[in-house]
Design a protein around this motif. Structure first.
Motif, short mmCIF file in Angstrom:
data_model
loop_
_atom_site.label_atom_id
_atom_site.label_comp_id
_atom_site.label_asym_id
_atom_site.label_seq_id
_atom_site.Cartn_x
_atom_site.Cartn_y
_atom_site.Cartn_z
N PRO A 122 0.81 -1.22 0.00
CA PRO A 122 0.00 0.00 0.00
C PRO A 122 0.84 1.27 0.00
O PRO A 122 0.54 2.23 -0.72
CB PRO A 122 -0.83 -0.12 1.28
N ALA A 123 1.90 1.30 0.78
CA ALA A 123 2.74 2.51 0.85
C ALA A 123 3.40 2.79 -0.49
O ALA A 123 3.55 3.95 -0.89
CB ALA A 123 3.78 2.36 1.94
N THR A 124 3.83 1.74 -1.20
CA THR A 124 4.41 1.92 -2.52
C THR A 124 3.40 2.54 -3.47
O THR A 124 3.70 3.49 -4.21
CB THR A 124 4.87 0.57 -3.09
N ARG A 125 2.18 2.00 -3.45
CA ARG A 125 1.14 2.50 -4.35
C ARG A 125 0.82 3.97 -4.06
O ARG A 125 0.70 4.79 -4.98
CB ARG A 125 -0.11 1.63 -4.21
N PHE A 126 0.70 4.30 -2.78
CA PHE A 126 0.38 5.68 -2.43
C PHE A 126 1.51 6.62 -2.87
O PHE A 126 1.26 7.71 -3.39
CB PHE A 126 0.17 5.80 -0.92
N ALA A 127 2.75 6.22 -2.64
CA ALA A 127 3.88 7.09 -2.99
C ALA A 127 3.97 7.31 -4.49
O ALA A 127 4.14 8.44 -4.95
CB ALA A 127 5.18 6.47 -2.47
N VAL A 128 3.86 6.24 -5.27
CA VAL A 128 3.98 6.37 -6.71
C VAL A 128 2.81 7.13 -7.30
O VAL A 128 2.98 8.00 -8.16
CB VAL A 128 4.14 4.99 -7.36
N ASP A 129 1.60 6.84 -6.83
CA ASP A 129 0.43 7.58 -7.32
C ASP A 129 0.55 9.06 -6.99
O ASP A 129 0.12 9.92 -7.77
CB ASP A 129 -0.85 7.00 -6.73
N ALA A 130 1.11 9.37 -5.84
CA ALA A 130 1.30 10.78 -5.47
C ALA A 130 2.24 11.47 -6.45
O ALA A 130 2.04 12.64 -6.81
CB ALA A 130 1.85 10.89 -4.05
N TYR A 131 3.26 10.77 -6.90
CA TYR A 131 4.19 11.36 -7.87
C TYR A 131 3.49 11.60 -9.21
O TYR A 131 3.67 12.66 -9.83
CB TYR A 131 5.39 10.44 -8.05
N VAL A 132 2.69 10.64 -9.67
CA VAL A 132 1.97 10.83 -10.93
C VAL A 132 1.03 12.02 -10.82
O VAL A 132 0.95 12.86 -11.74
CB VAL A 132 1.19 9.55 -11.31
N ARG A 133 0.32 12.15 -9.71
CA ARG A 133 -0.59 13.29 -9.53
C ARG A 133 0.19 14.60 -9.49
O ARG A 133 -0.27 15.62 -10.03
CB ARG A 133 -1.40 13.12 -8.25
N PHE A 134 1.35 14.59 -8.85
CA PHE A 134 2.17 15.80 -8.78
C PHE A 134 2.54 16.28 -10.18
O PHE A 134 2.38 17.46 -10.51
CB PHE A 134 3.44 15.49 -7.97
N VAL A 135 3.01 15.37 -11.01
CA VAL A 135 3.42 15.74 -12.37
C VAL A 135 2.21 16.17 -13.20
O VAL A 135 2.31 17.07 -14.04
CB VAL A 135 4.15 14.56 -13.04
N ARG A 136 1.08 15.56 -12.95
CA ARG A 136 -0.14 15.89 -13.70
C ARG A 136 -0.70 17.25 -13.31
O ARG A 136 -1.23 17.98 -14.16
CB ARG A 136 -1.19 14.81 -13.43
N ASP A 137 -0.58 17.64 -12.04
CA ASP A 137 -1.33 18.79 -11.54
C ASP A 137 -0.49 20.02 -11.25
O ASP A 137 -1.01 21.14 -11.26
CB ASP A 137 -2.06 18.39 -10.25
N MET A 138 0.79 19.86 -10.96
CA MET A 138 1.60 21.00 -10.55
C MET A 138 2.11 21.77 -11.77
O MET A 138 2.06 21.28 -12.90
CB MET A 138 2.77 20.52 -9.69
N GLY A 162 9.83 -7.90 8.66
CA GLY A 162 8.81 -8.95 8.67
C GLY A 162 7.41 -8.48 8.98
O GLY A 162 6.60 -9.26 9.50
N ASN A 163 7.08 -7.23 8.63
CA ASN A 163 5.74 -6.70 8.87
C ASN A 163 5.01 -6.49 7.55
O ASN A 163 4.67 -5.37 7.16
CB ASN A 163 5.83 -5.38 9.63
N ILE A 164 4.75 -7.58 6.85
CA ILE A 164 4.13 -7.50 5.53
C ILE A 164 2.67 -7.07 5.68
O ILE A 164 1.91 -7.71 6.40
CB ILE A 164 4.20 -8.85 4.80
N PRO A 165 2.25 -5.99 5.02
CA PRO A 165 0.88 -5.51 5.19
C PRO A 165 -0.12 -6.35 4.40
O PRO A 165 0.26 -7.09 3.48
CB PRO A 165 0.94 -4.08 4.63
N PRO A 166 -1.39 -6.27 4.75
CA PRO A 166 -2.43 -6.99 4.01
C PRO A 166 -2.41 -6.62 2.53
O PRO A 166 -2.24 -5.46 2.17
CB PRO A 166 -3.73 -6.53 4.66
N GLY A 167 -2.54 -7.63 1.69
CA GLY A 167 -2.60 -7.41 0.24
C GLY A 167 -1.25 -7.37 -0.44
O GLY A 167 -1.17 -7.42 -1.67
N ALA A 168 -0.16 -7.25 0.32
CA ALA A 168 1.17 -7.20 -0.28
C ALA A 168 1.66 -8.61 -0.61
O ALA A 168 1.18 -9.60 -0.05
CB ALA A 168 2.14 -6.51 0.66
N TRP A 169 2.64 -8.69 -1.50
CA TRP A 169 3.22 -9.96 -1.91
C TRP A 169 3.76 -10.72 -0.72
O TRP A 169 4.39 -10.15 0.18
CB TRP A 169 4.34 -9.72 -2.90
#
Length: 255
Positions: free
Chosen positions: A127-143, A240-247
């Motif tokens: 989840p953290a990876t997805r949030f970080a990368v999506d934030a970058y795409v939005r930044f480039v799209r909107d700023m 060793g703290n793999i979040p729900p939904g992660a590989w």
């Protein structure tokens, strides 16, 4: 005035040379080559599953690079700028006969024992990876365009980490060879060309202190995006703290 990346106290813009030095100082302090995960990876200390987790999660970033560049180009009126920027999409997407960076990344996934179709599906992304990368795409799209270009200047610091990665992976991991590391070798020649244009654009168009502050803040934001992804990997797979939904190890393996 709030200091941003060693901003000057004067209201006058920095000289071109001083502003470039300010941007490079941000990378020296904040680029993700300083993250302990990379020291672990390049030093041969990662387990096979830690390497696989890195490959899977980094795929999210790799796959979104041409998407953020397409979003950038959709806002550009100047055809000359679009022509210059178009190369970035071609570098990553490639064409029908010759795969670009995305296909080379999937070759790495295959080399570490993963099913490339699984990796390309995006399943198992943290989840953290997805949030970080999506934030970058939005930044480039909107700023503003200047901020979007400035965020890409982490490429200034990428050749060093690619060279370290090639050396470290070849020294410590059986999967590492010319084929599996083709992505990093190619970026050694692609990134400098891209960053030469991007750096000149930022230094030329950031012609007020306010614009320079914004560009420096954009570069800091991008370093945060890269650092956050490694923080998540460390927490999930080293500690060793793999979040729900992660590989989870054993999933998505090549048959």
């Amino acid at each position: 005035m709030k200091d941003i990346g060693n901003a000057p106290r004067s209201r006058e813009p920095q000289s071109r040379e001083d502003f470039e030095a300010r941007l490079r100082a941000i990378g020296a302090e904040r680029y993700h080559d300083r993250h302990p995960f990379h020291a672990r990876l390049h030093g041969g200390l990662c387990s096979p599953d830690e390497v696989r987790a890195w490959v899977i999660n980094r795929w999210m970033y790799q796959s979104r690079i041409p998407m953020k560049d397409a979003a950038f180009m959709s806002r550009v009126d100047d055809p000359d700028l679009r022509r210059k920027w178009r190369k970035r999409i071609e570098d990553h997407d490639g064409d029908v006969s010759e795969g670009g960076g995305i296909r080379r990344w999937l070759a790495l996934a295959t080399a570490v024992g993963l099913d490339p179709d699984y990796v390309a599906s995006g399943a198992g992304i943290m989840p953290a990876t997805r949030f970080a990368v999506d934030a970058y795409v939005r930044f480039v799209r909107d700023m503003p365009l200047l901020d979007a270009v400035a965020a890409s200047l982490t490429e200034l610091f990428a050749p060093k980490i690619h060279a370290q990665r090639i050396e470290g992976l070849l020294a410590h991991y059986d999967f590492a060879d010319d084929s599996s590391l083709a992505y990093f070798r190619k970026r050694l020649t692609e990134a400098p060309e891209d960053v030469a244009f991007g750096l000149d654009y930022v230094l030329t168009h950031a012609d007020t202190l306010e614009k320079q502050d914004a560009a420096a803040a954009a570069l800091i934001f991008k370093t945060d995006v890269l650092w956050a992804q490694l923080d998540a990997l460390w927490h999930g797979y080293v500690e060793g703290n793999i979040p729900p939904g992660a590989w989870r190890p054993g999933e998505g393996m090549a048959k």
